[in-house]
Design an enzyme around this catalytic site. Structure first.
Site, PDB file in Angstrom:
ATOM      1  N   ASN A 108      29.054 -70.048 -10.586  1.00 38.36           N
ATOM      2  CA  ASN A 108      29.930 -69.017 -11.139  1.00 38.36           C
ATOM      3  C   ASN A 108      31.344 -69.603 -11.109  1.00 38.36           C
ATOM      4  O   ASN A 108      31.959 -69.667 -10.057  1.00 38.36           O
ATOM      5  CB  ASN A 108      29.832 -67.753 -10.271  1.00 38.36           C
ATOM      6  CG  ASN A 108      30.874 -66.710 -10.642  1.00 38.36           C
ATOM      7  OD1 ASN A 108      31.518 -66.806 -11.682  1.00 38.36           O
ATOM      8  ND2 ASN A 108      31.044 -65.706  -9.792  1.00 38.36           N
TER       9      ASN A 108
ATOM     10  N   GLY B 199      34.302 -66.606  -1.025  1.00 43.83           N
ATOM     11  CA  GLY B 199      35.560 -67.355  -1.073  1.00 43.83           C
ATOM     12  C   GLY B 199      36.296 -67.399   0.256  1.00 43.83           C
ATOM     13  O   GLY B 199      37.459 -67.770   0.311  1.00 43.83           O
TER      14      GLY B 199
ATOM     15  N   GLU C 208      25.441 -60.817  -2.349  1.00 40.20           N
ATOM     16  CA  GLU C 208      26.689 -61.486  -2.007  1.00 40.20           C
ATOM     17  C   GLU C 208      27.528 -60.576  -1.115  1.00 40.20           C
ATOM     18  O   GLU C 208      28.247 -59.698  -1.619  1.00 40.20           O
ATOM     19  CB  GLU C 208      27.491 -61.795  -3.276  1.00 40.20           C
ATOM     20  CG  GLU C 208      26.767 -62.662  -4.274  1.00 40.20           C
ATOM     21  CD  GLU C 208      27.741 -63.392  -5.194  1.00 40.20           C
ATOM     22  OE1 GLU C 208      27.694 -64.620  -5.216  1.00 40.20           O
ATOM     23  OE2 GLU C 208      28.565 -62.725  -5.846  1.00 40.20           O
TER      24      GLU C 208
ATOM     25  N   GLU D 193      33.978 -58.939  -7.619  1.00 39.65           N
ATOM     26  CA  GLU D 193      35.348 -59.019  -8.158  1.00 39.65           C
ATOM     27  C   GLU D 193      35.512 -58.097  -9.368  1.00 39.65           C
ATOM     28  O   GLU D 193      36.591 -57.550  -9.603  1.00 39.65           O
ATOM     29  CB  GLU D 193      35.678 -60.484  -8.509  1.00 39.65           C
ATOM     30  CG  GLU D 193      35.899 -61.294  -7.237  1.00 39.65           C
ATOM     31  CD  GLU D 193      35.538 -62.758  -7.337  1.00 39.65           C
ATOM     32  OE1 GLU D 193      35.370 -63.284  -8.452  1.00 39.65           O
ATOM     33  OE2 GLU D 193      35.417 -63.395  -6.263  1.00 39.65           O
TER      34      GLU D 193
ATOM     35  N   LYS E   3      34.037 -68.500 -12.330  1.00 39.07           N
ATOM     36  CA  LYS E   3      35.115 -67.502 -12.292  1.00 39.07           C
ATOM     37  C   LYS E   3      36.195 -67.849 -13.344  1.00 39.07           C
ATOM     38  O   LYS E   3      35.860 -68.368 -14.394  1.00 39.07           O
ATOM     39  CB  LYS E   3      35.689 -67.402 -10.868  1.00 39.07           C
ATOM     40  CG  LYS E   3      34.561 -67.183  -9.842  1.00 39.07           C
ATOM     41  CD  LYS E   3      35.018 -66.723  -8.509  1.00 39.07           C
ATOM     42  CE  LYS E   3      33.813 -66.522  -7.610  1.00 39.07           C
ATOM     43  NZ  LYS E   3      34.126 -65.935  -6.343  1.00 39.07           N
TER      44      LYS E   3
ATOM     45  N   SER F 108      30.286 -68.349  -0.040  1.00 38.98           N
ATOM     46  CA  SER F 108      30.610 -69.567   0.712  1.00 38.98           C
ATOM     47  C   SER F 108      29.408 -70.484   0.944  1.00 38.98           C
ATOM     48  O   SER F 108      29.280 -71.088   2.008  1.00 38.98           O
ATOM     49  CB  SER F 108      31.298 -69.207   2.036  1.00 38.98           C
ATOM     50  OG  SER F 108      32.542 -68.571   1.770  1.00 38.98           O
TER      51      SER F 108
ATOM     52  N   HIS G 285      29.516 -58.289 -10.435  1.00 37.89           N
ATOM     53  CA  HIS G 285      30.089 -59.119  -9.370  1.00 37.89           C
ATOM     54  C   HIS G 285      31.122 -58.292  -8.604  1.00 37.89           C
ATOM     55  O   HIS G 285      31.822 -57.464  -9.196  1.00 37.89           O
ATOM     56  CB  HIS G 285      30.735 -60.367  -9.989  1.00 37.89           C
ATOM     57  CG  HIS G 285      31.127 -61.364  -8.952  1.00 37.89           C
ATOM     58  ND1 HIS G 285      32.280 -61.244  -8.215  1.00 37.89           N
ATOM     59  CD2 HIS G 285      30.502 -62.481  -8.509  1.00 37.89           C
ATOM     60  CE1 HIS G 285      32.351 -62.253  -7.357  1.00 37.89           C
ATOM     61  NE2 HIS G 285      31.284 -63.031  -7.520  1.00 37.89           N
TER      62      HIS G 285
END
Ligand code: PGA
Length: 255
Positions: free
Chosen positions: A9, A174, A168, A98, A11, A214, A96
């Site tokens: 991904n 991250g 996730e 985000e 991003k 991560s 996701h």
């Protein structure tokens, strides 16, 4: 038997020119690979065409990181499932954290997007996961269960069975903090059990459940060796060909 799957991904990283080079390096690194692990990358929308050119002769698939719920129309700034199909995409990442956090996506928006993506023959990678606050309040199962039911309820069983789920934990994305293999496996098992109540045991056994948050070359093999972890959705480490390829190889070593 589920085939392991490692998906990058990217991003909002990589211009089309940079993406072309990264995709080419990944494809080169996989030359002669035995294909035991399925590999895909999801670049930003403007880079998809360049990535498709680099990957055309390779076994690596590609996809979008989002998709509009509407099929077409006056929706400035949006990208439809049909557009992704036309670019040769196989996958679309949906829901996701985000997107949920910064773009106000709810379970019902994610459900509509799933319908659009499945209707066009793409494979959704549906992301679910709890925040640190929710985990500390012992609400992980409740939150992930609500996200799954909210997104999948009412979809035909075979469509759910061909979808990919990515667990996730938001606190691991991250941050360099990974769920331990045991923690991740416990949630993956729970997700599979919940899927079984929705589409039956056989359907649930077919669904690939990826871990994300991560994942790095150093921890991938331990995570992927868990029985219900079928691969990974990789953010930061997918932006460097050597790290991403090392994670793909970690998937091979756990077969
Ligand atoms: P990360 O991101 O690997 O950088 O933690 C994973 C993701 O957001 O899909």
């Amino acid at each position: 038997m589920r085939r392991s799957f490692v998906c990058g991904n990217w991003k909002m990283y990589k211009t089309p020119s940079e993406a072309r080079v990264l995709a080419r390096d990944i494809a080169r690194g996989l030359r002669g690979d035995d294909g035991r692990v399925e590999v895909a990358v999801c670049p930003p929308f403007p880079a998809i065409a360049a990535v498709a050119e680099s990957l055309r002769e390779s076994p690596v698939a590609w996809g979008g990181q989002n998709c509009a719920p509407q099929l077409e129309g006056a929706y400035t700034g949006e990208t439809s499932a049909a557009m992704l199909v036309d670019l040769g995409c196989t996958y679309a990442i949906l829901g996701h954290s985000e997107r949920r956090q910064f773009f106000a996506e709810t379970d019902s928006t994610v459900h509509e997007k799933l319908e659009a993506v499945l209707g066009c023959g793409l494979t959704p990678i549906l992301c679910v996961g709890e925040t640190l606050e929710e985990r500390e309040a012992d609400r992980t199962s409740e939150v992930v269960g609500r996200q799954l039911r909210g997104a999948l309820a009412g979809l035909p069983g075979p469509e759910i069975a061909r979808s990919v789920i990515a667990y996730e934990p938001v606190w691991a994305i991250g941050t360099g903090r990974t769920a331990t293999p045991d923690m991740a496996e416990a949630m993956h098992r729970e997700i599979r059990e919940l899927l079984a109540t929705m589409i039956g045991e056989d359907g649930a056994e077919a669904v690939r459940i990826l871990y994300g948050g991560s994942v790095k070359p150093g921890n991938a093999a331990d995570l992927f060796s868990q029985p219900n972890i079928d691969g990974g959705l990789i953010g930061g480490a997918s932006l460097t060909a050597s790290d991403f390829l090392a994670i793909v190889r970690a998937g091979c070593s756990t077969e």
